[in-house]
Write a protein that holds these residues in place. Structure first.
Motif, PDB file in Angstrom:
ATOM      1  N   ALA A 189      -7.585   9.776  12.951  1.00  0.00           N
ATOM      2  CA  ALA A 189      -8.059   9.024  11.782  1.00  0.00           C
ATOM      3  C   ALA A 189      -9.555   9.233  11.573  1.00  0.00           C
ATOM      4  O   ALA A 189     -10.359   9.065  12.488  1.00  0.00           O
ATOM      5  CB  ALA A 189      -7.756   7.540  11.952  1.00  0.00           C
ATOM      6  N   MET A 190      -9.916   9.585  10.335  1.00  0.00           N
ATOM      7  CA  MET A 190     -11.333   9.763   9.970  1.00  0.00           C
ATOM      8  C   MET A 190     -11.772   8.719   8.948  1.00  0.00           C
ATOM      9  O   MET A 190     -12.968   8.511   8.734  1.00  0.00           O
ATOM     10  CB  MET A 190     -11.571  11.172   9.411  1.00  0.00           C
ATOM     11  CG  MET A 190     -10.844  11.480   8.121  1.00  0.00           C
ATOM     12  SD  MET A 190     -11.223  13.140   7.479  1.00  0.00           S
ATOM     13  CE  MET A 190     -10.271  13.105   5.930  1.00  0.00           C
ATOM     14  N   HIS A 191     -10.806   8.087   8.276  1.00  0.00           N
ATOM     15  CA  HIS A 191     -11.083   7.077   7.261  1.00  0.00           C
ATOM     16  C   HIS A 191      -9.778   6.310   7.057  1.00  0.00           C
ATOM     17  O   HIS A 191      -8.735   6.710   7.595  1.00  0.00           O
ATOM     18  CB  HIS A 191     -11.539   7.749   5.958  1.00  0.00           C
ATOM     19  CG  HIS A 191     -12.065   6.786   4.929  1.00  0.00           C
ATOM     20  ND1 HIS A 191     -13.090   5.915   5.200  1.00  0.00           N
ATOM     21  CD2 HIS A 191     -11.703   6.554   3.635  1.00  0.00           C
ATOM     22  CE1 HIS A 191     -13.341   5.191   4.115  1.00  0.00           C
ATOM     23  NE2 HIS A 191     -12.515   5.557   3.163  1.00  0.00           N
ATOM     24  N   THR A 192      -9.821   5.200   6.319  1.00  0.00           N
ATOM     25  CA  THR A 192      -8.601   4.426   6.118  1.00  0.00           C
ATOM     26  C   THR A 192      -8.418   4.031   4.657  1.00  0.00           C
ATOM     27  O   THR A 192      -9.385   3.956   3.896  1.00  0.00           O
ATOM     28  CB  THR A 192      -8.603   3.108   6.939  1.00  0.00           C
ATOM     29  OG1 THR A 192      -9.547   2.188   6.366  1.00  0.00           O
ATOM     30  CG2 THR A 192      -8.937   3.352   8.391  1.00  0.00           C
ATOM     31  N   HIS A 193      -7.167   3.771   4.303  1.00  0.00           N
ATOM     32  CA  HIS A 193      -6.805   3.059   3.086  1.00  0.00           C
ATOM     33  C   HIS A 193      -5.992   1.843   3.520  1.00  0.00           C
ATOM     34  O   HIS A 193      -4.884   1.987   4.051  1.00  0.00           O
ATOM     35  CB  HIS A 193      -5.985   3.925   2.131  1.00  0.00           C
ATOM     36  CG  HIS A 193      -6.824   4.823   1.291  1.00  0.00           C
ATOM     37  ND1 HIS A 193      -6.298   5.843   0.520  1.00  0.00           N
ATOM     38  CD2 HIS A 193      -8.165   4.864   1.074  1.00  0.00           C
ATOM     39  CE1 HIS A 193      -7.271   6.464  -0.121  1.00  0.00           C
ATOM     40  NE2 HIS A 193      -8.414   5.884   0.204  1.00  0.00           N
ATOM     41  N   ILE A 194      -6.553   0.672   3.310  1.00  0.00           N
ATOM     42  CA  ILE A 194      -5.881  -0.584   3.642  1.00  0.00           C
ATOM     43  C   ILE A 194      -5.409  -1.196   2.337  1.00  0.00           C
ATOM     44  O   ILE A 194      -6.214  -1.631   1.516  1.00  0.00           O
ATOM     45  CB  ILE A 194      -6.840  -1.539   4.382  1.00  0.00           C
ATOM     46  CG1 ILE A 194      -7.353  -0.881   5.668  1.00  0.00           C
ATOM     47  CG2 ILE A 194      -6.141  -2.864   4.679  1.00  0.00           C
ATOM     48  CD1 ILE A 194      -8.463  -1.662   6.358  1.00  0.00           C
ATOM     49  N   SER A 195      -4.113  -1.217   2.124  1.00  0.00           N
ATOM     50  CA  SER A 195      -3.536  -1.691   0.869  1.00  0.00           C
ATOM     51  C   SER A 195      -3.404  -3.211   0.868  1.00  0.00           C
ATOM     52  O   SER A 195      -3.559  -3.885   1.895  1.00  0.00           O
ATOM     53  CB  SER A 195      -2.157  -1.069   0.664  1.00  0.00           C
ATOM     54  OG  SER A 195      -1.248  -1.587   1.625  1.00  0.00           O
ATOM     55  N   TRP A 196      -3.066  -3.753  -0.299  1.00  0.00           N
ATOM     56  CA  TRP A 196      -2.800  -5.183  -0.420  1.00  0.00           C
ATOM     57  C   TRP A 196      -1.653  -5.605   0.498  1.00  0.00           C
ATOM     58  O   TRP A 196      -1.704  -6.643   1.148  1.00  0.00           O
ATOM     59  CB  TRP A 196      -2.461  -5.515  -1.879  1.00  0.00           C
ATOM     60  CG  TRP A 196      -2.168  -6.965  -2.103  1.00  0.00           C
ATOM     61  CD1 TRP A 196      -0.948  -7.591  -2.044  1.00  0.00           C
ATOM     62  CD2 TRP A 196      -3.119  -7.996  -2.398  1.00  0.00           C
ATOM     63  NE1 TRP A 196      -1.078  -8.938  -2.295  1.00  0.00           N
ATOM     64  CE2 TRP A 196      -2.401  -9.205  -2.517  1.00  0.00           C
ATOM     65  CE3 TRP A 196      -4.500  -8.003  -2.596  1.00  0.00           C
ATOM     66  CZ2 TRP A 196      -3.021 -10.422  -2.810  1.00  0.00           C
ATOM     67  CZ3 TRP A 196      -5.121  -9.212  -2.883  1.00  0.00           C
ATOM     68  CH2 TRP A 196      -4.390 -10.396  -2.994  1.00  0.00           C
ATOM     69  N   THR A 197      -0.611  -4.773   0.583  1.00  0.00           N
ATOM     70  CA  THR A 197       0.534  -5.096   1.431  1.00  0.00           C
ATOM     71  C   THR A 197       0.121  -5.245   2.886  1.00  0.00           C
ATOM     72  O   THR A 197       0.532  -6.186   3.575  1.00  0.00           O
ATOM     73  CB  THR A 197       1.623  -4.015   1.301  1.00  0.00           C
ATOM     74  OG1 THR A 197       2.067  -3.959  -0.056  1.00  0.00           O
ATOM     75  CG2 THR A 197       2.809  -4.310   2.201  1.00  0.00           C
ATOM     76  N   ILE A 198      -0.699  -4.328   3.364  1.00  0.00           N
ATOM     77  CA  ILE A 198      -1.183  -4.423   4.743  1.00  0.00           C
ATOM     78  C   ILE A 198      -2.062  -5.654   4.901  1.00  0.00           C
ATOM     79  O   ILE A 198      -1.948  -6.406   5.886  1.00  0.00           O
ATOM     80  CB  ILE A 198      -1.950  -3.151   5.135  1.00  0.00           C
ATOM     81  CG1 ILE A 198      -1.021  -1.927   5.135  1.00  0.00           C
ATOM     82  CG2 ILE A 198      -2.638  -3.316   6.491  1.00  0.00           C
ATOM     83  CD1 ILE A 198       0.110  -1.991   6.150  1.00  0.00           C
ATOM     84  N   THR A 199      -2.948  -5.881   3.931  1.00  0.00           N
ATOM     85  CA  THR A 199      -3.843  -7.039   3.996  1.00  0.00           C
ATOM     86  C   THR A 199      -3.062  -8.336   4.123  1.00  0.00           C
ATOM     87  O   THR A 199      -3.450  -9.255   4.857  1.00  0.00           O
ATOM     88  CB  THR A 199      -4.734  -7.095   2.740  1.00  0.00           C
ATOM     89  OG1 THR A 199      -5.420  -5.848   2.584  1.00  0.00           O
ATOM     90  CG2 THR A 199      -5.766  -8.199   2.846  1.00  0.00           C
ATOM     91  N   GLU A 200      -1.938  -8.428   3.412  1.00  0.00           N
ATOM     92  CA  GLU A 200      -1.153  -9.655   3.378  1.00  0.00           C
ATOM     93  C   GLU A 200      -0.191  -9.805   4.559  1.00  0.00           C
ATOM     94  O   GLU A 200       0.232 -10.924   4.854  1.00  0.00           O
ATOM     95  CB  GLU A 200      -0.347  -9.707   2.076  1.00  0.00           C
ATOM     96  CG  GLU A 200      -1.195  -9.911   0.834  1.00  0.00           C
ATOM     97  CD  GLU A 200      -1.852 -11.281   0.811  1.00  0.00           C
ATOM     98  OE1 GLU A 200      -1.135 -12.280   0.634  1.00  0.00           O
ATOM     99  OE2 GLU A 200      -3.082 -11.350   1.007  1.00  0.00           O
ATOM    100  N   ASN A 201       0.144  -8.711   5.219  1.00  0.00           N
ATOM    101  CA  ASN A 201       1.239  -8.778   6.192  1.00  0.00           C
ATOM    102  C   ASN A 201       0.883  -8.434   7.634  1.00  0.00           C
ATOM    103  O   ASN A 201       1.412  -9.053   8.551  1.00  0.00           O
ATOM    104  CB  ASN A 201       2.389  -7.876   5.734  1.00  0.00           C
ATOM    105  CG  ASN A 201       3.063  -8.390   4.484  1.00  0.00           C
ATOM    106  OD1 ASN A 201       3.810  -9.365   4.532  1.00  0.00           O
ATOM    107  ND2 ASN A 201       2.799  -7.753   3.351  1.00  0.00           N
ATOM    108  N   CYS A 202       0.050  -7.447   7.845  1.00  0.00           N
ATOM    109  CA  CYS A 202      -0.185  -7.022   9.239  1.00  0.00           C
ATOM    110  C   CYS A 202      -1.592  -6.460   9.424  1.00  0.00           C
ATOM    111  O   CYS A 202      -1.777  -5.464  10.126  1.00  0.00           O
ATOM    112  CB  CYS A 202       0.862  -5.995   9.668  1.00  0.00           C
ATOM    113  SG  CYS A 202       0.980  -4.554   8.577  1.00  0.00           S
ATOM    114  N   LEU A 203      -2.569  -7.090   8.801  1.00  0.00           N
ATOM    115  CA  LEU A 203      -3.938  -6.553   8.825  1.00  0.00           C
ATOM    116  C   LEU A 203      -4.521  -6.549  10.235  1.00  0.00           C
ATOM    117  O   LEU A 203      -5.042  -5.520  10.693  1.00  0.00           O
ATOM    118  CB  LEU A 203      -4.832  -7.362   7.887  1.00  0.00           C
ATOM    119  CG  LEU A 203      -6.284  -6.896   7.816  1.00  0.00           C
ATOM    120  CD1 LEU A 203      -6.364  -5.490   7.245  1.00  0.00           C
ATOM    121  CD2 LEU A 203      -7.122  -7.859   6.966  1.00  0.00           C
ATOM    122  N   VAL A 204      -4.463  -7.675  10.908  1.00  0.00           N
ATOM    123  CA  VAL A 204      -5.066  -7.767  12.241  1.00  0.00           C
ATOM    124  C   VAL A 204      -4.415  -6.775  13.189  1.00  0.00           C
ATOM    125  O   VAL A 204      -5.096  -6.053  13.935  1.00  0.00           O
ATOM    126  CB  VAL A 204      -4.957  -9.203  12.795  1.00  0.00           C
ATOM    127  CG1 VAL A 204      -5.449  -9.259  14.240  1.00  0.00           C
ATOM    128  CG2 VAL A 204      -5.745 -10.169  11.919  1.00  0.00           C
TER     129      VAL A 204
END
Length: 247
Positions: A189-204
């Motif tokens: 991994a060199m960078h990330t895309h954190i979507s709304w779905t990830i933010t709402e469900n399994c961010l931590v």
């Protein structure tokens, strides 16, 4: 904190003529209080030097670091050789843009819409990524694909690709999916895309997994809905910031 917002997050506003690249940079600095920019080339009007100079000046004035240049229309494989060559020229132009703007990472997709690479496709893609990575190493950034369409969605395809390229300036833009595939790709991994779905469900869980894999890059959020973008992006940024604060 090392957080960024992919400018694609505002594609709805862009489509409506309510934001442009310079408005995006202003928002990063003064609306979201970031030190980074994360530019999708759909918001970049040109890769000519005179326009790039204006963008570079805008970044400098706001003391923003370009952590990623996300390039559509430059994927490596197309079945038609003429389209493949056109994409190659577009990739080179955007690598030049990344160098002018001081980008830290560049996303250029592999291509291939099927679930697997043929041997011909795979060899061609590896060859091009090695070319791009050697150039990136000479200019202080990383380059590689994102796991978000076609064969790149399959984690084992990405593992095979990363192991074949095997270059220090090659990496993956990890588009979190909240599954075991994220862990497979985490070492590159060199960078990330954190979507709304990830933010709402399994961010931590997602961020912790990547941190524990040794990730030290920027935590990039990306919004996809095309609606209520200013406010919903603010929510995503706040939740990522909260995780980092707890750490």
């Amino acid at each position: 904190m090392n957080i960024s917002i992919a400018s694609y997050s505002f594609h709805g506003l862009l489509r409506e003529g309510k934001i442009d690249l310079f408005g995006y940079l202003e928002s990063c600095k003064y609306r979201y209080h970031l030190q980074t920019a994360d530019i999708w080339n759909g918001m970049l009007l040109s890769v000519e030097d005179d326009y790039l100079a204006k963008v570079k000046e805008a970044l400098s004035e706001r003391e923003l670091t370009l952590v990623n240049l996300c390039v559509d229309g430059a994927h490596i494989w197309e079945d038609d050789p003429e389209e493949r060559e056109r994409n190659y020229r577009n990739a080179l132009a955007h690598l030049h843009a990344a160098e002018v703007l001081g980008a830290k990472t560049v996303r250029i997709d592999a291509g291939v819409r099927a679930d697997t690479f043929t041997d011909e496709q795979f060899d061609w893609i590896v060859k091009r990524y090695l070319e791009y990575a050697r150039r990136a190493l000479d200019n202080g950034y990383k380059v590689g694909p994102e796991n978000h369409w076609g064969a790149e969605v399959i984690p084992e395809n990405m593992r095979r690709l990363c192991e074949a390229v095997n270059h220090p300036a090659f990496g993956v833009l990890l588009h979190f999916r909240g599954n075991e595939g994220d862990r497979v790709m985490a070492p590159w991994a060199m960078h990330t895309h954190i979507s709304w779905t990830i933010t709402e469900n399994c961010l931590v869980e997602s961020m912790t997994m990547l941190r524990d894999a040794g990730y030290t890059g920027c935590w990039g959020v990306e919004h996809h809905s095309g609606q209520y973008e200013y406010s919903e992006v603010a929510i995503q940024v706040a939740r990522v910031r909260d995780v980092l604060c707890h750490w």
